[in-house]
Design a protein around this motif. Structure first.
Motif, PDB file in Angstrom:
ATOM      1  N   LEU A   9     -15.171 -78.325  21.832  1.00 42.06           N
ATOM      2  CA  LEU A   9     -14.581 -79.134  20.772  1.00 42.06           C
ATOM      3  C   LEU A   9     -15.162 -78.693  19.437  1.00 42.06           C
ATOM      4  O   LEU A   9     -16.365 -78.836  19.189  1.00 42.06           O
ATOM      5  N   GLY A  10     -14.325 -78.148  18.580  1.00 42.89           N
ATOM      6  CA  GLY A  10     -14.743 -77.698  17.266  1.00 42.89           C
ATOM      7  C   GLY A  10     -14.311 -78.675  16.189  1.00 42.89           C
ATOM      8  O   GLY A  10     -13.422 -79.508  16.391  1.00 42.89           O
ATOM      9  N   SER A  11     -14.946 -78.551  15.029  1.00 44.26           N
ATOM     10  CA  SER A  11     -14.652 -79.425  13.902  1.00 44.26           C
ATOM     11  C   SER A  11     -13.871 -78.677  12.828  1.00 44.26           C
ATOM     12  O   SER A  11     -14.035 -77.476  12.645  1.00 44.26           O
ATOM     13  N   ASN A  12     -13.038 -79.408  12.106  1.00 44.79           N
ATOM     14  CA  ASN A  12     -12.338 -78.841  10.951  1.00 44.79           C
ATOM     15  C   ASN A  12     -12.928 -79.299   9.622  1.00 44.79           C
ATOM     16  O   ASN A  12     -12.445 -78.911   8.554  1.00 44.79           O
ATOM     17  N   GLY A  22     -20.193 -88.248  -4.363  1.00 46.63           N
ATOM     18  CA  GLY A  22     -20.215 -86.805  -4.224  1.00 46.63           C
ATOM     19  C   GLY A  22     -20.151 -86.370  -2.766  1.00 46.63           C
ATOM     20  O   GLY A  22     -20.174 -87.195  -1.850  1.00 46.63           O
ATOM     21  N   THR A  23     -20.073 -85.062  -2.582  1.00 41.35           N
ATOM     22  CA  THR A  23     -19.991 -84.501  -1.248  1.00 41.35           C
ATOM     23  C   THR A  23     -20.856 -83.242  -1.168  1.00 41.35           C
ATOM     24  O   THR A  23     -21.270 -82.699  -2.190  1.00 41.35           O
ATOM     25  N   ALA A  24     -21.082 -82.796   0.046  1.00 36.47           N
ATOM     26  CA  ALA A  24     -21.770 -81.537   0.293  1.00 36.47           C
ATOM     27  C   ALA A  24     -20.887 -80.672   1.177  1.00 36.47           C
ATOM     28  O   ALA A  24     -20.176 -81.174   2.057  1.00 36.47           O
ATOM     29  N   THR A  25     -20.915 -79.371   0.945  1.00 37.73           N
ATOM     30  CA  THR A  25     -20.145 -78.433   1.762  1.00 37.73           C
ATOM     31  C   THR A  25     -20.880 -78.194   3.080  1.00 37.73           C
ATOM     32  O   THR A  25     -22.078 -77.897   3.086  1.00 37.73           O
ATOM     33  N   ILE A  26     -20.142 -78.340   4.174  1.00 40.29           N
ATOM     34  CA  ILE A  26     -20.743 -78.237   5.501  1.00 40.29           C
ATOM     35  C   ILE A  26     -19.813 -77.461   6.438  1.00 40.29           C
ATOM     36  O   ILE A  26     -18.773 -76.943   6.018  1.00 40.29           O
ATOM     37  N   GLY A  27     -20.174 -77.384   7.691  1.00 41.00           N
ATOM     38  CA  GLY A  27     -19.363 -76.739   8.707  1.00 41.00           C
ATOM     39  C   GLY A  27     -20.109 -76.771  10.025  1.00 41.00           C
ATOM     40  O   GLY A  27     -21.062 -77.533  10.197  1.00 41.00           O
ATOM     41  N   GLN A  28     -19.668 -75.963  10.964  1.00 38.25           N
ATOM     42  CA  GLN A  28     -20.401 -75.775  12.213  1.00 38.25           C
ATOM     43  C   GLN A  28     -21.473 -74.709  11.997  1.00 38.25           C
ATOM     44  O   GLN A  28     -21.311 -73.813  11.169  1.00 38.25           O
ATOM     45  N   TYR A  29     -22.541 -74.777  12.787  1.00 35.41           N
ATOM     46  CA  TYR A  29     -23.565 -73.749  12.722  1.00 35.41           C
ATOM     47  C   TYR A  29     -23.179 -72.574  13.608  1.00 35.41           C
ATOM     48  O   TYR A  29     -22.717 -72.762  14.740  1.00 35.41           O
ATOM     49  N   LEU A  30     -23.386 -71.374  13.073  1.00 31.15           N
ATOM     50  CA  LEU A  30     -22.996 -70.167  13.801  1.00 31.15           C
ATOM     51  C   LEU A  30     -23.719 -70.047  15.127  1.00 31.15           C
ATOM     52  O   LEU A  30     -23.087 -69.822  16.169  1.00 31.15           O
ATOM     53  N   ASN A  31     -25.042 -70.190  15.112  1.00 34.63           N
ATOM     54  CA  ASN A  31     -25.779 -70.013  16.374  1.00 34.63           C
ATOM     55  C   ASN A  31     -25.468 -71.127  17.363  1.00 34.63           C
ATOM     56  O   ASN A  31     -25.381 -70.886  18.577  1.00 34.63           O
ATOM     57  N   THR A  55      -6.814 -75.493  13.796  1.00 31.75           N
ATOM     58  CA  THR A  55      -7.271 -74.333  13.042  1.00 31.75           C
ATOM     59  C   THR A  55      -8.734 -74.052  13.378  1.00 31.75           C
ATOM     60  O   THR A  55      -9.458 -74.925  13.854  1.00 31.75           O
ATOM     61  N   LYS A  56      -9.158 -72.838  13.098  1.00 33.76           N
ATOM     62  CA  LYS A  56     -10.497 -72.389  13.466  1.00 33.76           C
ATOM     63  C   LYS A  56     -11.564 -73.152  12.677  1.00 33.76           C
ATOM     64  O   LYS A  56     -11.395 -73.407  11.481  1.00 33.76           O
ATOM     65  N   PRO A  57     -12.671 -73.513  13.321  1.00 33.38           N
ATOM     66  CA  PRO A  57     -13.750 -74.184  12.601  1.00 33.38           C
ATOM     67  C   PRO A  57     -14.321 -73.305  11.490  1.00 33.38           C
ATOM     68  O   PRO A  57     -14.302 -72.080  11.571  1.00 33.38           O
ATOM     69  N   ALA A 118     -19.924 -84.767  12.518  1.00 30.93           N
ATOM     70  CA  ALA A 118     -20.210 -86.140  12.114  1.00 30.93           C
ATOM     71  C   ALA A 118     -19.176 -86.675  11.130  1.00 30.93           C
ATOM     72  O   ALA A 118     -19.208 -87.859  10.778  1.00 30.93           O
ATOM     73  N   VAL A 119     -18.261 -85.804  10.694  1.00 33.18           N
ATOM     74  CA  VAL A 119     -17.198 -86.220   9.778  1.00 33.18           C
ATOM     75  C   VAL A 119     -15.915 -86.523  10.538  1.00 33.18           C
ATOM     76  O   VAL A 119     -15.378 -87.633  10.455  1.00 33.18           O
ATOM     77  N   ASP A 120     -15.413 -85.532  11.278  1.00 31.14           N
ATOM     78  CA  ASP A 120     -14.107 -85.730  11.909  1.00 31.14           C
ATOM     79  C   ASP A 120     -14.183 -86.058  13.404  1.00 31.14           C
ATOM     80  O   ASP A 120     -13.607 -87.051  13.864  1.00 31.14           O
ATOM     81  N   LEU A 121     -14.900 -85.276  14.174  1.00 26.19           N
ATOM     82  CA  LEU A 121     -14.872 -85.463  15.629  1.00 26.19           C
ATOM     83  C   LEU A 121     -15.409 -86.818  16.054  1.00 26.19           C
ATOM     84  O   LEU A 121     -14.904 -87.412  17.011  1.00 26.19           O
ATOM     85  N   MET A 122     -16.427 -87.350  15.368  1.00 25.64           N
ATOM     86  CA  MET A 122     -17.035 -88.596  15.832  1.00 25.64           C
ATOM     87  C   MET A 122     -16.099 -89.790  15.682  1.00 25.64           C
ATOM     88  O   MET A 122     -16.365 -90.855  16.252  1.00 25.64           O
ATOM     89  N   GLN A 123     -14.998 -89.619  14.932  1.00 23.46           N
ATOM     90  CA  GLN A 123     -14.045 -90.724  14.801  1.00 23.46           C
ATOM     91  C   GLN A 123     -12.627 -90.302  15.197  1.00 23.46           C
ATOM     92  O   GLN A 123     -11.662 -90.978  14.871  1.00 23.46           O
TER      93      GLN A 123
END
Length: 266
Positions: A9-12, A22-31, A55-57, A118-123
């Motif tokens: 399960l990946g996140s978008n 405000g916000t911070a830019t985030i994503g999945q961790y590569l490792n 779409t790809k994470p 913690a933004v999209d998948l958890m809800q």
């Protein structure tokens, strides 16, 4: 011929809200994405990557370093090429399409970390349906770093639970978490002390809620290492959780061991 299929399960998500605005830019961790994925492939498993919108994470730029691969340049290069080019990371499906096609053919599920889940998948209701399926079937369910908070998606009203956490309404969140399928499970997640370092050095702001506290409110028994950024994995029944980026290899081993045992007993 592969042993079995594993669902990732990946996140978008690419932005997370910060306390006070405000916000911070985030994503999945590569490792956290590629180390377990490559270990699964090396162990003979087939991967299917699915995200909410198909779409790809997005990979968090702060994770795109050889340092997250123990300084192993070859491992980093392999991971980069795998994520960029391998069909397993590019033939992305929607969570809904995977559900509609049937989940019985998957032997286990894995959720990588980074702040994005913690933004999209958890809800996400589809993520919740997937987790409930694997729980009911007692199939290995592995989540890494911030990934464990995705277990909240299995709640009846996960968006309301997340909103209550953000508003500091702990009693309301606890009420919303009644009948959580993972209540009483031992688990781990990115610790509060680790998060403070990430907030100060990477995010430049405070996250809207505390990850370990969220899982405790929901009913989980949260166990974190007393040493920040040391590998730490907790296994309880079908649930396999890793605390931080350094837990990538240990979580992969625990997941593969659980999958292999399940196949041997089938």
């Amino acid at each position: 011929m592969t042993k079995a299929k594993i669902l990732i399960l990946g996140s978008n998500a690419t932005q997370i809200e910060l306390r006070g605005g405000g916000t911070a830019t985030i994503g999945q961790y590569l490792n956290e994405t590629t180390v377990p994925a490559l270990a699964l492939i090396d162990a003979g498993y087939e991967l299917v990557l699915a995200t909410p919108d198909g779409t790809k994470p997005h990979i968090d730029a702060v994770s795109d370093t050889v340092g997250h691969f123990g300084g192993d340049q070859a491992a980093y290069d392999r991971a980069k090429a795998f994520f960029a080019e391998d069909p397993a990371m590019n033939a992305v499906r929607t969570l809904r399409s995977v559900i509609d096609a049937g989940l019985d053919g998957f032997a286990g599920v894995f959720v990588p970390g980074g702040h994005a889940p913690a933004v999209d998948l958890m809800q996400d209701p589809d993520a919740g349906a997937i987790l409930r399926h694997f729980h009911a079937a007692a199939k290995p369910t592995a989540l890494l770093c911030h990934g464990p908070v995705v277990t909240a998606a299995a709640l009846a009203d996960a968006p309301a639970f997340r909103a209550a956490l953000i508003e500091g309404e702990d009693a309301k969140a606890k009420t919303l978490a009644r009948d959580w399928i993972y209540a009483g499970y031992r688990m781990t997640v990115f610790s509060a002390s680790e998060e403070k370092i990430a907030e100060e050095q990477l995010l430049k702001g405070e996250l809207p809620f505390d990850m370990p506290k969220a899982l405790r409110i929901a009913g989980g028994t949260v166990l974190v290492s007393t040493t920040d950024f040391a590998s730490h994995v907790v296994v309880d029944r079908e649930l396999i959780t890793g605390q931080n980026p350094a837990s990538d290899h240990a979580l992969a081993k625990a997941l593969i061991d659980a999958l292999d045992r399940a196949l041997a007993q089938a």
